[in-house]
Scaffold this motif. Structure first.
Motif, PDB file in Angstrom:
ATOM      1  N   ILE A 153       0.850  -1.190   0.000  1.00 39.95           N
ATOM      2  CA  ILE A 153       0.000   0.000   0.000  1.00 39.95           C
ATOM      3  C   ILE A 153       0.888   1.244   0.000  1.00 39.95           C
ATOM      4  CG2 ILE A 153      -0.284   0.143   2.505  1.00 39.95           C
ATOM      5  CD1 ILE A 153      -3.373   0.806   1.498  1.00 39.95           C
ATOM      6  N   ASP A 154       0.509   2.230  -0.779  1.00 41.92           N
ATOM      7  CA  ASP A 154       1.267   3.469  -0.842  1.00 41.92           C
ATOM      8  C   ASP A 154       0.571   4.543  -0.011  1.00 41.92           C
ATOM      9  OD1 ASP A 154      -0.943   3.879  -2.421  1.00 41.92           O
ATOM     10  OD2 ASP A 154       0.149   4.709  -4.121  1.00 41.92           O
ATOM     11  N   ILE A 155       1.162   5.732   0.026  1.00 44.50           N
ATOM     12  CA  ILE A 155       0.632   6.800   0.870  1.00 44.50           C
ATOM     13  C   ILE A 155      -0.768   7.230   0.417  1.00 44.50           C
ATOM     14  CG2 ILE A 155       1.726   8.706  -0.406  1.00 44.50           C
ATOM     15  CD1 ILE A 155       2.316   9.960   2.393  1.00 44.50           C
ATOM     16  N   GLU A 156      -1.022   7.235  -0.888  1.00 49.95           N
ATOM     17  CA  GLU A 156      -2.350   7.607  -1.389  1.00 49.95           C
ATOM     18  C   GLU A 156      -3.401   6.558  -1.007  1.00 49.95           C
ATOM     19  OE1 GLU A 156       0.389   7.778  -3.462  1.00 49.95           O
ATOM     20  OE2 GLU A 156       0.573   9.958  -3.354  1.00 49.95           O
ATOM     21  N   GLY A 157      -3.023   5.293  -1.091  1.00 47.87           N
ATOM     22  CA  GLY A 157      -3.945   4.222  -0.722  1.00 47.87           C
ATOM     23  C   GLY A 157      -4.276   4.238   0.760  1.00 47.87           C
ATOM     24  N   ALA A 158      -3.262   4.458   1.593  1.00 49.89           N
ATOM     25  CA  ALA A 158      -3.493   4.526   3.038  1.00 49.89           C
ATOM     26  C   ALA A 158      -4.353   5.735   3.381  1.00 49.89           C
ATOM     27  CB  ALA A 158      -2.161   4.592   3.787  1.00 49.89           C
ATOM     28  N   THR A 159      -4.097   6.849   2.706  1.00 48.14           N
ATOM     29  CA  THR A 159      -4.915   8.052   2.928  1.00 48.14           C
ATOM     30  C   THR A 159      -6.364   7.769   2.577  1.00 48.14           C
ATOM     31  OG1 THR A 159      -3.024   9.478   2.476  1.00 48.14           O
ATOM     32  CG2 THR A 159      -5.196  10.481   2.301  1.00 48.14           C
ATOM     33  N   ARG A 160      -6.568   7.131   1.449  1.00 47.19           N
ATOM     34  CA  ARG A 160      -7.928   6.815   0.991  1.00 47.19           C
ATOM     35  C   ARG A 160      -8.620   5.846   1.948  1.00 47.19           C
ATOM     36  NH1 ARG A 160      -6.396   5.804  -3.670  1.00 47.19           N
ATOM     37  NH2 ARG A 160      -6.039   3.575  -3.420  1.00 47.19           N
ATOM     38  N   GLU A 161      -7.924   4.805   2.380  1.00 44.51           N
ATOM     39  CA  GLU A 161      -8.515   3.759   3.222  1.00 44.51           C
ATOM     40  C   GLU A 161      -8.771   4.213   4.659  1.00 44.51           C
ATOM     41  OE1 GLU A 161      -9.446   0.480   2.551  1.00 44.51           O
ATOM     42  OE2 GLU A 161      -9.189   1.004   0.438  1.00 44.51           O
ATOM     43  N   ILE A 162      -7.837   4.965   5.247  1.00 44.65           N
ATOM     44  CA  ILE A 162      -7.917   5.274   6.673  1.00 44.65           C
ATOM     45  C   ILE A 162      -8.413   6.691   6.942  1.00 44.65           C
ATOM     46  CG2 ILE A 162      -6.601   5.450   8.828  1.00 44.65           C
ATOM     47  CD1 ILE A 162      -4.625   3.428   7.647  1.00 44.65           C
ATOM     48  N   VAL A 163      -7.906   7.661   6.220  1.00 42.17           N
ATOM     49  CA  VAL A 163      -8.084   9.071   6.568  1.00 42.17           C
ATOM     50  C   VAL A 163      -9.278   9.734   5.891  1.00 42.17           C
ATOM     51  CG1 VAL A 163      -6.971  11.347   6.410  1.00 42.17           C
ATOM     52  CG2 VAL A 163      -5.634   9.355   7.089  1.00 42.17           C
ATOM     53  N   SER A 164      -9.505   9.452   4.626  1.00 42.74           N
ATOM     54  CA  SER A 164     -10.413  10.274   3.817  1.00 42.74           C
ATOM     55  C   SER A 164     -11.844  10.349   4.351  1.00 42.74           C
ATOM     56  CB  SER A 164     -10.409   9.812   2.364  1.00 42.74           C
ATOM     57  OG  SER A 164     -10.904   8.504   2.250  1.00 42.74           O
ATOM     58  N   ALA A 165     -12.385   9.271   4.862  1.00 47.78           N
ATOM     59  CA  ALA A 165     -13.775   9.312   5.347  1.00 47.78           C
ATOM     60  C   ALA A 165     -13.907  10.236   6.554  1.00 47.78           C
ATOM     61  CB  ALA A 165     -14.250   7.906   5.706  1.00 47.78           C
ATOM     62  N   PHE A 166     -12.967  10.119   7.501  1.00 53.91           N
ATOM     63  CA  PHE A 166     -13.001  11.013   8.668  1.00 53.91           C
ATOM     64  C   PHE A 166     -12.775  12.458   8.229  1.00 53.91           C
ATOM     65  CE2 PHE A 166     -11.417   7.212  11.217  1.00 53.91           C
ATOM     66  CZ  PHE A 166     -12.627   7.006  11.850  1.00 53.91           C
ATOM     67  N   GLU A 167     -11.771  12.653   7.393  1.00 51.41           N
ATOM     68  CA  GLU A 167     -11.370  13.997   7.000  1.00 51.41           C
ATOM     69  C   GLU A 167     -12.488  14.743   6.269  1.00 51.41           C
ATOM     70  OE1 GLU A 167      -7.093  15.346   5.707  1.00 51.41           O
ATOM     71  OE2 GLU A 167      -8.173  14.462   4.021  1.00 51.41           O
ATOM     72  N   LYS A 168     -13.253  14.025   5.476  1.00 48.59           N
ATOM     73  CA  LYS A 168     -14.356  14.635   4.725  1.00 48.59           C
ATOM     74  C   LYS A 168     -15.314  15.362   5.674  1.00 48.59           C
ATOM     75  CE  LYS A 168     -18.417  13.189   2.160  1.00 48.59           C
ATOM     76  NZ  LYS A 168     -19.188  12.028   1.746  1.00 48.59           N
ATOM     77  N   HIS A 169     -15.644  14.731   6.785  1.00 50.79           N
ATOM     78  CA  HIS A 169     -16.577  15.338   7.740  1.00 50.79           C
ATOM     79  C   HIS A 169     -15.878  16.322   8.680  1.00 50.79           C
ATOM     80  CE1 HIS A 169     -19.922  12.928   6.437  1.00 50.79           C
ATOM     81  NE2 HIS A 169     -19.161  11.861   6.473  1.00 50.79           N
ATOM     82  N   LEU A 170     -14.646  16.039   9.031  1.00 51.98           N
ATOM     83  CA  LEU A 170     -13.907  16.942   9.911  1.00 51.98           C
ATOM     84  C   LEU A 170     -13.702  18.314   9.276  1.00 51.98           C
ATOM     85  CD1 LEU A 170     -11.202  14.542  11.425  1.00 51.98           C
ATOM     86  CD2 LEU A 170     -13.152  15.567  12.602  1.00 51.98           C
ATOM     87  N   LYS A 171     -13.539  18.338   7.966  1.00 55.63           N
ATOM     88  CA  LYS A 171     -13.348  19.623   7.260  1.00 55.63           C
ATOM     89  C   LYS A 171     -14.557  20.535   7.406  1.00 55.63           C
ATOM     90  CE  LYS A 171     -10.361  18.017   3.527  1.00 55.63           C
ATOM     91  NZ  LYS A 171     -10.333  17.804   2.079  1.00 55.63           N
ATOM     92  N   GLY A 172     -15.698  19.979   7.720  1.00 52.87           N
ATOM     93  CA  GLY A 172     -16.900  20.781   7.883  1.00 52.87           C
ATOM     94  C   GLY A 172     -16.909  21.622   9.145  1.00 52.87           C
ATOM     95  N   PHE A 173     -16.177  21.191  10.177  1.00 53.16           N
ATOM     96  CA  PHE A 173     -16.170  21.976  11.418  1.00 53.16           C
ATOM     97  C   PHE A 173     -14.772  22.252  11.964  1.00 53.16           C
ATOM     98  CE2 PHE A 173     -16.512  17.599  12.794  1.00 53.16           C
ATOM     99  CZ  PHE A 173     -15.768  17.525  13.958  1.00 53.16           C
ATOM    100  N   LEU A 174     -13.748  21.751  11.293  1.00 55.29           N
ATOM    101  CA  LEU A 174     -12.369  22.034  11.681  1.00 55.29           C
ATOM    102  C   LEU A 174     -11.579  22.523  10.485  1.00 55.29           C
ATOM    103  CD1 LEU A 174     -11.694  18.858  13.845  1.00 55.29           C
ATOM    104  CD2 LEU A 174     -12.092  21.163  14.675  1.00 55.29           C
TER     105      LEU A 174
END
Length: 175
Positions: A153-174
């Motif tokens: 897994i590369d950095i983009e894949g790990a970002t997509r798998e682990i981070v992106s779902a949380f980050e999508k909603h966090l950007k709304g209030f942080l």
């Protein structure tokens, strides 16, 4: 006033006002009534706590004070609860079925969140989800221990798998 000075005033007042309202509401919930003496005492306590905490309020500058922040926060809580249940079931399944493969690995992921508070909440969200543990945060990169990382897994894949779902909603209030 210029736009720059308006932003400076907002960055100074918004975190203090946020903390004052938060402490005042907490006081009212604990008091259990709206008697005038409770309102006055709650206001004074909230003011004292806000003034004492003033040097440490810069962490709250990462909050977005917008009407869309509340729905984004609620959506994040729902997503976090769902991710928490899924991860707990997955880890429990792995514990109860030792034949399931484990591929532990340290992976890097990127975040688009800019504020210290945003990165802190993201790192804690990842850590509180069983199967992943944020080991380090350096700039826009997070080092994460993943209990079952896909091979190569590369950095983009790990970002997509682990981070992106949380980050999508966090950007709304942080930030």
């Amino acid at each position: 006033m210029t736009v720059k000075s308006d932003e400076a005033v907002e960055s100074i007042l918004a975190p203090g006002l946020f903390l004052f309202v938060l402490v005042f509401c907490l006081w009212l919930l604990l008091a259990g009534n709206l008697d005038p003496q409770e309102l006055i005492t709650g206001g004074l306590v909230a003011l004292v706590v806000t003034l004492i905490s003033r040097p440490h309020l810069d962490i709250f500058s990462g909050l977005r004070f917008a009407p869309t922040a509340i729905p984004a926060f609620i959506a994040y809580l729902g997503l976090f609860a769902l991710a928490l249940v899924r991860a707990n079931v997955d880890v429990a399944r792995r514990v109860l079925s030792p034949s399931l493969p484990l591929r532990p690995a340290l992976v890097e992921a990127r975040t688009e969140l800019q504020s210290a508070l945003g990165r802190l909440v993201l790192a804690n969200s990842i850590t509180l989800t069983p199967g992943t543990l944020t080991v380090d945060v350096q700039g826009d990169k997070l080092l994460i221990h993943w209990i079952d990382a896909p091979p190569d897994i590369d950095i983009e894949g790990a970002t997509r798998e682990i981070v992106s779902a949380f980050e999508k909603h966090l950007k709304g209030f942080l930030k």
